[in-house]
Each structure stands twice: as C-alpha cells, then as structure tokens.
Design a protein around this motif. Structure first.
Motif, short mmCIF file in Angstrom:
data_model
loop_
_atom_site.label_atom_id
_atom_site.label_comp_id
_atom_site.label_asym_id
_atom_site.label_seq_id
_atom_site.Cartn_x
_atom_site.Cartn_y
_atom_site.Cartn_z
N PRO A 83 71.91 8.37 16.08
CA PRO A 83 73.37 8.25 15.90
C PRO A 83 73.69 7.64 14.54
O PRO A 83 72.86 6.94 13.95
CB PRO A 83 73.80 7.34 17.04
N MET A 84 74.87 7.92 14.05
CA MET A 84 75.37 7.32 12.81
C MET A 84 76.63 6.53 13.16
O MET A 84 77.76 6.99 12.97
CB MET A 84 75.66 8.41 11.77
N PRO A 85 76.47 5.32 13.69
CA PRO A 85 77.60 4.60 14.28
C PRO A 85 78.67 4.18 13.29
O PRO A 85 79.76 3.76 13.71
CB PRO A 85 76.94 3.36 14.91
N TRP A 86 78.40 4.26 12.00
CA TRP A 86 79.39 3.83 11.01
C TRP A 86 80.41 4.92 10.68
O TRP A 86 81.37 4.66 9.96
CB TRP A 86 78.68 3.37 9.73
N LEU A 87 80.21 6.13 11.18
CA LEU A 87 81.17 7.21 10.94
C LEU A 87 82.19 7.28 12.08
O LEU A 87 81.89 6.95 13.22
CB LEU A 87 80.45 8.55 10.82
N ASP A 88 83.39 7.72 11.75
CA ASP A 88 84.45 7.78 12.76
C ASP A 88 84.15 8.83 13.82
O ASP A 88 84.32 8.59 15.02
CB ASP A 88 85.80 8.07 12.09
N ALA A 89 83.74 10.02 13.39
CA ALA A 89 83.43 11.09 14.35
C ALA A 89 82.00 10.93 14.84
O ALA A 89 81.11 10.58 14.06
CB ALA A 89 83.62 12.45 13.69
N PRO A 90 81.73 11.16 16.11
CA PRO A 90 80.34 11.09 16.60
C PRO A 90 79.45 12.05 15.82
O PRO A 90 79.70 13.26 15.79
CB PRO A 90 80.47 11.50 18.07
N THR A 91 78.42 11.50 15.21
CA THR A 91 77.57 12.26 14.29
C THR A 91 76.13 11.82 14.48
O THR A 91 75.86 10.66 14.79
CB THR A 91 78.00 12.02 12.83
N ALA A 92 75.19 12.75 14.27
CA ALA A 92 73.76 12.42 14.35
C ALA A 92 73.10 12.67 13.00
O ALA A 92 73.49 13.57 12.25
CB ALA A 92 73.09 13.26 15.43
N LEU A 93 72.10 11.87 12.70
CA LEU A 93 71.28 12.02 11.51
C LEU A 93 69.90 12.51 11.93
O LEU A 93 69.30 11.98 12.87
CB LEU A 93 71.14 10.68 10.79
N LEU A 94 69.39 13.53 11.23
CA LEU A 94 68.04 14.01 11.45
C LEU A 94 67.23 13.78 10.17
O LEU A 94 67.39 14.51 9.19
CB LEU A 94 68.03 15.50 11.81
N PRO A 95 66.38 12.75 10.13
CA PRO A 95 65.57 12.50 8.93
C PRO A 95 64.53 13.60 8.72
O PRO A 95 63.92 14.10 9.68
CB PRO A 95 64.90 11.15 9.23
N LEU A 96 64.32 13.94 7.45
CA LEU A 96 63.42 15.03 7.07
C LEU A 96 62.41 14.54 6.04
O LEU A 96 62.59 13.52 5.40
CB LEU A 96 64.22 16.18 6.45
N TRP A 97 61.33 15.32 5.89
CA TRP A 97 60.46 15.14 4.74
C TRP A 97 60.00 16.51 4.27
O TRP A 97 60.12 17.50 5.00
CB TRP A 97 59.33 14.17 5.00
N MET A 98 59.46 16.58 3.04
CA MET A 98 59.31 17.86 2.36
C MET A 98 57.87 18.37 2.36
O MET A 98 56.93 17.60 2.21
CB MET A 98 59.82 17.76 0.92
N PHE A 99 57.77 19.70 2.51
CA PHE A 99 56.50 20.41 2.49
C PHE A 99 56.63 21.63 1.58
O PHE A 99 57.73 22.07 1.26
CB PHE A 99 56.11 20.87 3.90
N HIS A 100 55.50 22.18 1.19
CA HIS A 100 55.48 23.49 0.54
C HIS A 100 55.66 24.57 1.60
O HIS A 100 55.40 24.34 2.79
CB HIS A 100 54.16 23.69 -0.20
N PRO A 101 56.08 25.78 1.19
CA PRO A 101 56.24 26.86 2.18
C PRO A 101 54.97 27.18 2.96
O PRO A 101 55.05 27.66 4.10
CB PRO A 101 56.69 28.04 1.32
N ASP A 102 53.79 26.89 2.37
CA ASP A 102 52.54 27.16 3.10
C ASP A 102 52.13 26.02 4.03
O ASP A 102 51.04 26.07 4.63
CB ASP A 102 51.41 27.48 2.12
N GLY A 103 52.98 25.00 4.15
CA GLY A 103 52.71 23.91 5.09
C GLY A 103 52.09 22.67 4.48
O GLY A 103 51.98 21.63 5.15
N ARG A 104 51.68 22.71 3.21
CA ARG A 104 51.10 21.52 2.57
C ARG A 104 52.19 20.48 2.31
O ARG A 104 53.31 20.84 1.91
CB ARG A 104 50.45 21.90 1.23
N PRO A 105 51.89 19.19 2.51
CA PRO A 105 52.86 18.15 2.15
C PRO A 105 53.19 18.22 0.66
O PRO A 105 52.32 18.49 -0.18
CB PRO A 105 52.13 16.85 2.49
#
Length: 443
Positions: A83-105
């Motif tokens: 949840p992102m409780p500091w926003l007025d509208a109920p909102t969710a955060l989905l943290p991400l991290w990055m990979f190459h298209p072939d799956g390598r970090p």
C-alpha cells in the motif's frame, strides 16, 4: 494478484525501481492491468536507472544515443504489492528490478549489485544480518527560509534541538502515529524513534534482519514513506545530508553482524573484543572507506556534513563504544556483537551503501585483513587518515579504488562515475538556495 483481490478499493498501481541516486523511477498503471506486469514485467530504457539528480540523461552515455536507448525488462521483486498510505486514493506500489531481455540481471541496477554481494556471502556459507538507522528533519519549506514546522498538537514551533526529548516527539505525535501505522501496513520493520540534536530532527531505527535485500528495500521504502506522510501533514521531511548550516546533518548508520548458516555469530568470541573475523571485517571496511566515500556522501551537500566536531566522522578509524569513530563496535551481549558503520549520510542510495559495506567487510574476512589499532578518546583529536574532503576528491578515489572494482560490476561503476561527474559540473551553476531546493525532496 491475491493482494489486489483482497483490496478491491485499489484502482491504480505504481511500478518503480531505484535509480543510481535511489530515486524511484516508474509508471502509473490501472490495477486491472496488474496481472500483465506480474507475469510479463514491463520495460524501461536502461538509461532510466542512470539519470542524474535532476532526472536528465547522462551526456555521452553509451546507454542513450550511441546504442539507440534500448529497453531493459523490469520484473517484480519478491516484495510484491505494498500500500501507499500517503496518497489520497487507495494505491499500491509494486517494486521492480531490471534484467536483460534474455533473463540476465542488469549490472547497472543498484539492487542487482547488492544481490551479487549477498550471493558472495551465500557461497561462503555466511548470512549478513543488517539494520539501518535513519535521521531526518521535519521542515516547513513554505517560505524562503527553512524552519521547524508548527506542532500539529500545539501549533507552536520549537526553535532548538532536544536530544531524546519526549516533548519533541509528542509535539508530532499524530505524524509519528500515522508513520508507524503506515510502516506496519508496508511491512517495514520500524523500531525506536528518538528526537535528535537539530530542531525538528528525528531518528528511527529499522530492525535487524537476516536478509540484506529486504533491509535495503525497507530503507528505500521508508524514505519514500516518511516524505509522503509528512506532506499529508503540510510539511516536508528531508534526508538531505545538511539542510541547515548551523545544525547537525542527517546520517544513515548501518549495523551488521555475520552468521553461519547454523546461526552462529562469527563476530562473537564470548567477550567484549569480538573475534579475529570481526577485526578482519573492520579492516576491510577501513581499507575501502576512501573509495566508498562517494557512495556514503553522493552529493555536493553531503560534504557539508563530513566536517570535524559535527557529529559525523572525518577520520578513517575504529573504536569500541565510541560515537566519534567512523566504525564503532557497540557494547552489547556477546551474541549481538556487531559493527556499526557511521559514515553514510541520509541522502544515500541504500542498495549501494549496504553493498559497499558488506562487500568491503567480506573482502576483509576473506583476506584476513588486520585493521589499524582501535583508538580511544575523541576521533577528531587523533592522527587518523582522513576521508576525501570534497566531492571531486571522492569521485577520483572511487574511480581508482581496487575494493570498489571487486565489489561492484564495471558497468555500474562507469555509469555512476559519469553521473557524478555530470552532477559536479552542473551543480557549480546553482546558488545555495537552489541547491537546497534541489536536494530537499529528491534525496
């Protein structure tokens, strides 16, 4: 998707990853399209994790025009929706991290850099246990001059710092109640809060946990959360290293111990001194400290904090139960024997800071490095080697440090150096007021 089904009030989500400065970069997505992000991820240009503090491309970066500004693939971390409780509208955060298209970090992702350090510990049969302590100021930034916000309880402004003052905490009781409720909802392990030496300055400790990635996630999310909740109350919260010239800066101290897979603390010898491995870890941290300073003090304003007699370390040394030291061994029961690394400011990228400290400590353990002798007394009165004193010096120390090259991927080092050299160039054009305006919210 279970979390979203349990929270049908959430209509939009934010998907985001941390760039090299720790700034959240991402998108807003309608919740009905969340399953596609969960299963397929999303795409950002690689260059998005390598923007400068203004959010601008790095000039002449090979990630931009030279290569056609290609996309990487961002996938959800194990954290899931929050949840992102500091926003007025109920909102969710989905943290991400990055990979190459072939799956390598992707080596330019700071969270991936920390994951590589954690993998080194795992291969050695070791588990780092990490906690962070974060200082921040609550600030009324509505006028031309920064000042303490009025208390939501009394409407009065407190003009001085009050160390460990319940009165100072109680003046912002509503804010802290909302903050702790929000931490609970986001599974951020927030522990003790205290008032600090500056007016409107506070510190909150996050709990020790045997998962450095979650500890760094919690720290990154906590900074975002504190800033957001403060704005709900009509003032700013800032982790800027030195928002006021005349008051102490904001630090981010990191505590860590190292366990075997069976749960034994390798720093514990049953006494106060700790083991050879504790000393070796200290030795690794001390050796890497000049080159790591750019990660612990990543911005121009960071060096206003690292000055003598200002409650921040300047000398490269260690001591037992001594808060003037860059590395302190706190008094504790033997089973809790640990190292406190006190150099980093509140303005750091927590992924890079945790990676630098743990990586340096493991180098020391593996190489059986002996540190300089522990000192006694005031560190500022000791004849210690000194941290780089300017941003320029720290950039050059980072560029030439063998420990940095052993801890971080070459691609990340190159990107980080280009970022900091560009920022150094353009920061020279800003006035003091413009500098504060830039850093107050971004870091």
């Amino acid at each position: 998707m279970d979390w979203l089904r349990e929270h049908p009030e959430v209509k939009t989500i934010r998907i985001a990853a941390a760039d090299l400065n720790g700034v959240a970069r991402g998108k807003r997505v309608p919740a009905r399209f969340a399953e596609k992000v969960l299963t397929e991820g999303t795409k950002f240009p690689y260059s998005v994790l390598n923007l400068d503090i203004w959010g601008e491309d790095i000039e002449d970066s090979p990630l931009v025009f030279e290569s056609g500004d290609p996309d990487g693939v961002l996938l959800p971390t194990e954290r899931g929706f929050l949840p992102m409780p500091w926003l007025d509208a109920p909102t969710a955060l989905l943290p991400l991290w990055m990979f190459h298209p072939d799956g390598r970090p992707y080596d330019g992702d700071p969270r991936q850099a920390l994951a590589q350090v954690v993998a080194r510990y795992d291969a050695a049969g070791l588990v780092p246990v990490v906690a962070t302590e974060l200082e921040f100021y609550l600030i009324d930034d509505s006028g031309r001059t920064l000042r303490v916000p009025p208390s939501p309880r009394s409407g009065k402004r407190r003009t001085g710092g009050e160390v460990l003052s319940l009165r100072a905490l109680d003046a912002f009781d509503q804010f802290f109640t909302s903050l702790y409720d929000a931490c609970e909802s986001m599974d951020i392990l927030a522990d003790t809060a205290i008032s600090e030496a500056g007016p409107g300055q506070f510190e909150i400790n996050l709990m020790h946990q045997a998962d450095p990635l979650k500890a760094a996630d919690d720290t990154w999310l906590f900074k975002m959360l504190v800033k957001g909740v403060a704005r709900q109350y009509g003032f700013a919260a800032s982790f800027m290293a030195k928002p006021y010239n005349m008051w102490p800066g904001n630090g981010m101290h990191m505590h860590f111990s190292v366990l075997t897979k069976a749960g034994k603390n390798i720093f514990d010898n049953g006494g106060d001194a700790g083991t050879d491995q504790l000393r070796h870890a200290v030795g690794g941290c001390l050796r890497a400290m000049p080159g790591s300073t750019l990660l612990f003090a990543p911005h121009e304003n960071s060096y206003d904090r690292l000055v003598p007699n200002a409650h921040a370390p300047t000398g490269i040394g260690w001591a037992y139960e001594n808060r003037t030291a860059a590395i302190r061994i706190p008094s504790s029961g033997p089973k809790a024997r640990r190292i406190e690394h006190r150099v980093a400011g509140g303005d750091v990228n927590p992924y890079l800071t945790v990676a630098a400290i743990l990586g340096a400590a493991l180098n020391g353990i593996e190489e059986k490095l002996e540190p300089t002798p522990a000192f006694q007394g005031n560190a500022y009165d000791q004849k210690l080697d000194q941290l780089p004193g300017t941003w320029q010096e720290a950039i050059e120390a980072f560029a030439s440090c063998p420990d940095i090259k052993s801890i971080f991927p070459a691609h990340l080092i190159e990107n980080y150096l280009m970022t900091k050299r560009q920022e150094l160039h353009y920061m020279a054009e800003l006035s003091d007021e413009e500098t504060v305006e830039l850093y107050l919210d971004t870091v």
